[in-house]
Design an enzyme around this catalytic site. Structure first.
Site, PDB file in Angstrom:
ATOM      1  N   ASP A 147      -2.536  11.930 -29.710  1.00 40.38           N
ATOM      2  CA  ASP A 147      -1.409  12.289 -30.367  1.00 40.38           C
ATOM      3  C   ASP A 147      -0.849  11.080 -30.965  1.00 40.38           C
ATOM      4  O   ASP A 147       0.460  10.929 -30.574  1.00 40.38           O
ATOM      5  CB  ASP A 147      -0.725  13.290 -29.661  1.00 40.38           C
ATOM      6  CG  ASP A 147       0.619  14.123 -30.359  1.00 40.38           C
ATOM      7  OD1 ASP A 147       0.448  13.907 -31.676  1.00 40.38           O
ATOM      8  OD2 ASP A 147       1.468  14.540 -29.585  1.00 40.38           O
ATOM      9  N   GLU A 197       6.470  12.431 -37.292  1.00 40.04           N
ATOM     10  CA  GLU A 197       5.762  13.899 -37.257  1.00 40.04           C
ATOM     11  C   GLU A 197       6.411  14.610 -36.099  1.00 40.04           C
ATOM     12  O   GLU A 197       6.705  15.678 -35.960  1.00 40.04           O
ATOM     13  CB  GLU A 197       4.232  13.648 -37.093  1.00 40.04           C
ATOM     14  CG  GLU A 197       3.335  15.252 -37.085  1.00 40.04           C
ATOM     15  CD  GLU A 197       3.245  15.746 -35.606  1.00 40.04           C
ATOM     16  OE1 GLU A 197       2.834  16.992 -35.576  1.00 40.04           O
ATOM     17  OE2 GLU A 197       3.714  15.014 -34.700  1.00 40.04           O
ATOM     18  N   GLU A 198       6.520  13.702 -35.043  1.00 40.55           N
ATOM     19  CA  GLU A 198       7.185  14.342 -33.636  1.00 40.55           C
ATOM     20  C   GLU A 198       8.696  14.932 -34.108  1.00 40.55           C
ATOM     21  O   GLU A 198       9.362  14.289 -34.487  1.00 40.55           O
ATOM     22  CB  GLU A 198       7.221  13.500 -32.486  1.00 40.55           C
ATOM     23  CG  GLU A 198       5.611  12.989 -32.292  1.00 40.55           C
ATOM     24  CD  GLU A 198       4.682  14.198 -31.802  1.00 40.55           C
ATOM     25  OE1 GLU A 198       5.160  15.449 -31.561  1.00 40.55           O
ATOM     26  OE2 GLU A 198       3.720  13.583 -31.303  1.00 40.55           O
ATOM     27  N   ASP A 244      -5.879  15.232 -36.210  1.00 42.94           N
ATOM     28  CA  ASP A 244      -4.820  14.973 -35.007  1.00 42.94           C
ATOM     29  C   ASP A 244      -5.341  15.828 -33.761  1.00 42.94           C
ATOM     30  O   ASP A 244      -6.228  16.423 -33.645  1.00 42.94           O
ATOM     31  CB  ASP A 244      -3.770  16.148 -35.460  1.00 42.94           C
ATOM     32  CG  ASP A 244      -2.180  15.903 -34.628  1.00 42.94           C
ATOM     33  OD1 ASP A 244      -2.373  14.823 -33.927  1.00 42.94           O
ATOM     34  OD2 ASP A 244      -1.262  16.451 -35.320  1.00 42.94           O
ATOM     35  N   HIS A 330       1.165  16.078 -24.885  1.00 44.12           N
ATOM     36  CA  HIS A 330       2.640  15.901 -24.789  1.00 44.12           C
ATOM     37  C   HIS A 330       3.094  15.965 -23.257  1.00 44.12           C
ATOM     38  O   HIS A 330       4.251  16.333 -22.790  1.00 44.12           O
ATOM     39  CB  HIS A 330       3.665  17.192 -25.480  1.00 44.12           C
ATOM     40  CG  HIS A 330       3.471  16.927 -26.979  1.00 44.12           C
ATOM     41  ND1 HIS A 330       4.697  17.620 -27.808  1.00 44.12           N
ATOM     42  CD2 HIS A 330       3.006  16.146 -27.773  1.00 44.12           C
ATOM     43  CE1 HIS A 330       4.591  17.428 -29.146  1.00 44.12           C
ATOM     44  NE2 HIS A 330       3.553  16.375 -29.008  1.00 44.12           N
TER      45      HIS A 330
END
Ligand SMILES: [Zn+2]
Length: 388
Positions: A147, A197-198, A244, A330
């Site tokens: 990620d 992106e996060e 992704d 995550h």
């Protein structure tokens, strides 16, 4: 709930798409991506350089930016245009501070287009390949391997994989025909390494996709002067392929969009053919792209990701992201130790072949010079680090 199937018009057939031969799949450079780009087992690889915390505005982030640009400068030999798209935004975690978000844009168009104008004039429709290079703000120390460090390294290796083939093809076409007559759009390749992106605090419209939202808006408001075939850079995107959460073993990627299922099918056929030819290393029970035969389309939400600002503006999307997400998603376990190098190599082979087919590179791909890592260029080696 099942909804009626909406029949969409078939894709315009103006795009030639040339299937690669078996011998090209087996014995061209496609079959041997370089570990010096994509292997976390090589401490000097591009991937290892990206596998650090890289929160926008931090030194780690700047370091990753410089490695990406250095790779483009030293490993790509074609006439690539490398540009930054810059924006700033406040985030819920950083108060009144304007955080910089910087998307890296690499593109290569046919040389006769580039020679006519360094400025983009709307002659070229592009296959766009995208991934995000920023990492999560928290937990502290998060390195985001799947990620999306791996997709970023893969895309750079994909560009290296097609670089020589593009040069050969365009040299031949330029010599024989003087390039294109301008009647049909040209075809080019673009990679977007997106920033921000996060989410910084919690995912939402205003806290996520900082880089892609800014870029899609900029491009929407950019119009080519006397655009030959396309009005602006958004219309010039033939297909937006977003990678992704790749790099863990055993990925299963559905076909998310009926409109671009034809492109999914093309990529899935490449995987099937490569498995049949023994080019791929992994032997999964379920193929990575397991929905090539999909016939029924069910209404389902799509995954929120960097494609959304582009999709909302009418761009066609192919989203290559596994469902379910890798279990490490995550968490602090999304690190080098939880990657599978065979899976990374196989994805790189599949995506490189997809780009080669899209760009009609059959007959132009260089031979596979070395089995395994063909990337032992001494000059590319950084000093060895001990900590990996
Ligand atoms: Zn993420």
């Amino acid at each position: 709930m099942k909804l009626p199937i909406i029949v969409l018009p078939l894709l315009p057939s103006t795009w030639a798409y040339t299937t690669l031969s078996n011998s090209t799949l087996v014995s061209s450079s496609i079959s041997s991506p370089r570990d010096s780009s994509i292997s976390h087992l090589d401490p000097a690889s591009l991937l290892s350089r990206i596998l650090i915390p890289r929160v926008p505005g931090t030194p780690g982030h700047a370091s990753v930016q410089s490695h990406l640009v250095e790779f483009a400068r030293t490993k790509l030999h074609g006439d690539w245009v490398v540009e930054w798209h810059n924006s700033t935004s406040k985030t819920p975690a950083t108060g009144d501070k304007e955080v910089p978000f910087q998307n890296l844009v690499l593109r290569r168009d046919p040389p006769w287009v580039s020679a006519r104008a360094k400025e983009d004039r709307g002659d070229t429709g592009r296959l766009v390949l995208a991934a995000h290079y920023d990492s999560l703000y928290k937990p502290e120390g998060f390195v985001g391997a799947v990620d999306s460090a791996v997709p970023c390294a893969m895309l750079m290796e994909v560009l290296r994989g097609v670089d020589e083939g593009l040069t050969r093809m365009w040299e031949k076409e330029g010599t024989e025909n003087g390039g294109n007559d301008g009647l049909d759009p040209e075809k080019g390749v673009m990679v977007l390494l997106l920033d921000g992106e996060e989410a910084w605090v919690s995912w939402g419209e205003d806290d996520s996709l900082y880089g892609s939202r800014a870029l899609a808006e900029t491009w929407e408001n950019t119009k080519y002067e006397n655009g030959n075939h396309f009005d602006g850079p958004l219309q010039a995107i033939s297909l937006f392929v977003l990678l992704d959460l790749l790099g863990a073993a055993g990925p299963t990627v559905p076909s998310y969009f009926e409109k671009t299922h034809w492109a999914y099918e093309n990529m899935a056929r490449i995987e099937q053919r490569m498995r049949g030819l023994g080019v791929l290393e992994t032997k999964p029970k379920t193929p990575f792209l397991y929905e090539a035969e999909k016939q029924e389309w069910f209404q389902r939400g799509y995954i929120q990701d960097d494609h959304v600002p582009f999709m909302r503006r009418g761009v066609d999307i192919l989203h290559i992201i596994p469902t379910p997400f890798p279990g490490v998603w995550h968490t602090m376990d999304d690190d080098a130790a939880h990657l599978d190098v065979s899976t990374i190599r196989d994805w790189t082979r599949i995506v490189t072949a997809f780009v080669a087919e899209w760009m009609d590179l059959e007959g132009y791909m260089p031979e596979n010079e070395a089995k395994g890592d063909g990337g032992n260029e001494a000059e590319s080696r950084y000093p060895e680090k001990d900590e990996l």
